[in-house]
Design an enzyme around this catalytic site. Sequence first.
Site, PDB file in Angstrom:
ATOM      1  N   HIS A 185      44.808  49.028  35.774  1.00 50.67           N
ATOM      2  CA  HIS A 185      43.968  49.674  36.791  1.00 50.67           C
ATOM      3  C   HIS A 185      44.858  50.701  37.500  1.00 50.67           C
ATOM      4  O   HIS A 185      46.072  50.487  37.620  1.00 50.67           O
ATOM      5  CB  HIS A 185      43.511  48.583  37.768  1.00 50.67           C
ATOM      6  CG  HIS A 185      42.509  49.005  38.778  1.00 50.67           C
ATOM      7  ND1 HIS A 185      42.846  49.694  39.915  1.00 50.67           N
ATOM      8  CD2 HIS A 185      41.168  48.813  38.834  1.00 50.67           C
ATOM      9  CE1 HIS A 185      41.752  49.908  40.632  1.00 50.67           C
ATOM     10  NE2 HIS A 185      40.723  49.394  40.002  1.00 50.67           N
ATOM     11  N   ASP A 211      49.175  41.567  37.793  1.00 49.42           N
ATOM     12  CA  ASP A 211      47.942  41.854  38.519  1.00 49.42           C
ATOM     13  C   ASP A 211      46.938  40.744  38.191  1.00 49.42           C
ATOM     14  O   ASP A 211      46.460  40.641  37.057  1.00 49.42           O
ATOM     15  CB  ASP A 211      47.421  43.229  38.082  1.00 49.42           C
ATOM     16  CG  ASP A 211      46.138  43.624  38.798  1.00 49.42           C
ATOM     17  OD1 ASP A 211      45.543  42.767  39.478  1.00 49.42           O
ATOM     18  OD2 ASP A 211      45.731  44.789  38.668  1.00 49.42           O
ATOM     19  N   GLN A 253      41.679  40.188  38.105  1.00 48.81           N
ATOM     20  CA  GLN A 253      40.593  39.721  37.230  1.00 48.81           C
ATOM     21  C   GLN A 253      40.875  38.353  36.619  1.00 48.81           C
ATOM     22  O   GLN A 253      40.074  37.856  35.827  1.00 48.81           O
ATOM     23  CB  GLN A 253      40.340  40.733  36.100  1.00 48.81           C
ATOM     24  CG  GLN A 253      39.922  42.116  36.546  1.00 48.81           C
ATOM     25  CD  GLN A 253      38.566  42.145  37.234  1.00 48.81           C
ATOM     26  OE1 GLN A 253      37.812  41.166  37.247  1.00 48.81           O
ATOM     27  NE2 GLN A 253      38.239  43.272  37.839  1.00 48.81           N
ATOM     28  N   LYS A 291      36.792  39.759  44.989  1.00 52.27           N
ATOM     29  CA  LYS A 291      36.394  39.518  43.602  1.00 52.27           C
ATOM     30  C   LYS A 291      36.276  38.022  43.317  1.00 52.27           C
ATOM     31  O   LYS A 291      36.047  37.603  42.191  1.00 52.27           O
ATOM     32  CB  LYS A 291      37.407  40.150  42.643  1.00 52.27           C
ATOM     33  CG  LYS A 291      37.387  41.677  42.662  1.00 52.27           C
ATOM     34  CD  LYS A 291      38.389  42.240  41.682  1.00 52.27           C
ATOM     35  CE  LYS A 291      38.748  43.676  41.939  1.00 52.27           C
ATOM     36  NZ  LYS A 291      37.739  44.632  41.470  1.00 52.27           N
ATOM     37  N   CYS A 320      38.457  52.969  36.882  1.00 53.14           N
ATOM     38  CA  CYS A 320      39.789  53.162  37.464  1.00 53.14           C
ATOM     39  C   CYS A 320      40.877  52.835  36.445  1.00 53.14           C
ATOM     40  O   CYS A 320      41.920  52.259  36.790  1.00 53.14           O
ATOM     41  CB  CYS A 320      39.996  52.315  38.721  1.00 53.14           C
ATOM     42  SG  CYS A 320      38.780  52.598  39.980  1.00 53.14           S
TER      43      CYS A 320
END
Length: 407
Positions: free
Chosen positions: A120, A196, A199, A222, A362
């Site tokens: 991202h 990261d 997700q 999220k 993104c």
Amino acid sequence: ELSKTIESIRKDFPLISGSNIAYLDNAATTQKPQAVLDAVNKYYQEMNANPFRGVYELSEIATESYENARKAVAQFIGAKDASQIVFTRNATESLNLIAYSYGMNFIKEGDEIVVSVMEHHSNFLPWKQVAEKCGAVLKQLTPDENGEITDKSLEVITDKTRLVAVTQVSNVLGRVNDIKHIAEVAHAHGAVIVADGAQSVPHMPVNVTDLDVDFLVFSGHKMLAPMGIGALYGKKDILDKMPPFLSGGEMIEIVHWDRVKYAEVPHKFEAGTVNTGGAVGLHAAIDYINNVGFDTIMAQERKLTKIAVDAINDMKGVNLIGSSKAEDHEGIVTFTIDGVHPHDVASILDSQHIAVRAGHHCAQPLMDFLKVNSTTRASFAFYNTEEEVQHFIEELSKIRGLMGYGD
Ligand code: PMP
């Protein structure tokens, strides 16, 4: 039995239970259960004060609520100690904190920073800036054609590599990267790894101690929590040696005109009045997720993903992005339709009350790598139903016909 559980789960989400929208944009943000809304409300109705500042009871309650949320986050992601959790606004701010405080101070001219092409923009641009400012070389970690990061991909990591930035789950490909293995390779070369978790943390058990990552970031919004609260996990010795990112109130122990002593971590990184309501909401979201359980969450999300992936694989003129196997998509199904712009796809689906995302997500370097301008993405949460996914598939299968393609 599972679908019965899902039916009762849906009742906890006022926005989706009270609407006819099939909300399939959960990778962008999730809906919020009543328990989270209530917890935030209760905080503001009964406990609100500026934490850390008062010796009076309300301020102490606010402080305790905030610090309990930190403990809940630490436990949720398997951090050894709550002081390793820094609250931020979101994954983006967490990544910028690492880039500005760690990157700008510990990366030197000639060092190499390895960033995967599927990141991202939030886990790419900060590193590009660090590389430019520090005179470091930005190198691309590239997956194979199925989107898998292989041992060959990891050969880009060398003894010159100081930092490796990679996502645990790509927000486009939906594939789970083997962060534990990538961390091992990074460490073998003396580099730190920034994972990261935006997700992954909402969708699967993540244990930072087991993964042995140096940093991991994620966003509350999220994973059922309000917008405006996120977290950064870091190894204690690294956080300790990092200078503050933002300066101001509450991140110091002593301030004189000529002498400053900063607070210990995590407070050193939390300048200014913090988002206690958001932290309380995140705590309630974690409790909710733990209550439902990742077994149920993953079973439902994988079931829905398989329905969508299998159907798209059989659809003429509709191309799945990434692996063709359902098990390589963690709740995220991205695709293109021959001859139809993704914005038209999303608009047509919207007219049938189906919310999906169209664009570059993104992740423009990944779009370049995949040689597509933009794509459409459906992303599932455990509160989505088979009926919603069937509805999506049915409407999707009509789009080429609607746009005048005869086959
Ligand atoms: N990383 C990934 C993989 C993401 O999917 C997102 C959100 N789309 C982010 C980072 C940024 O999250 P936020 O906007 O909440 O900071």
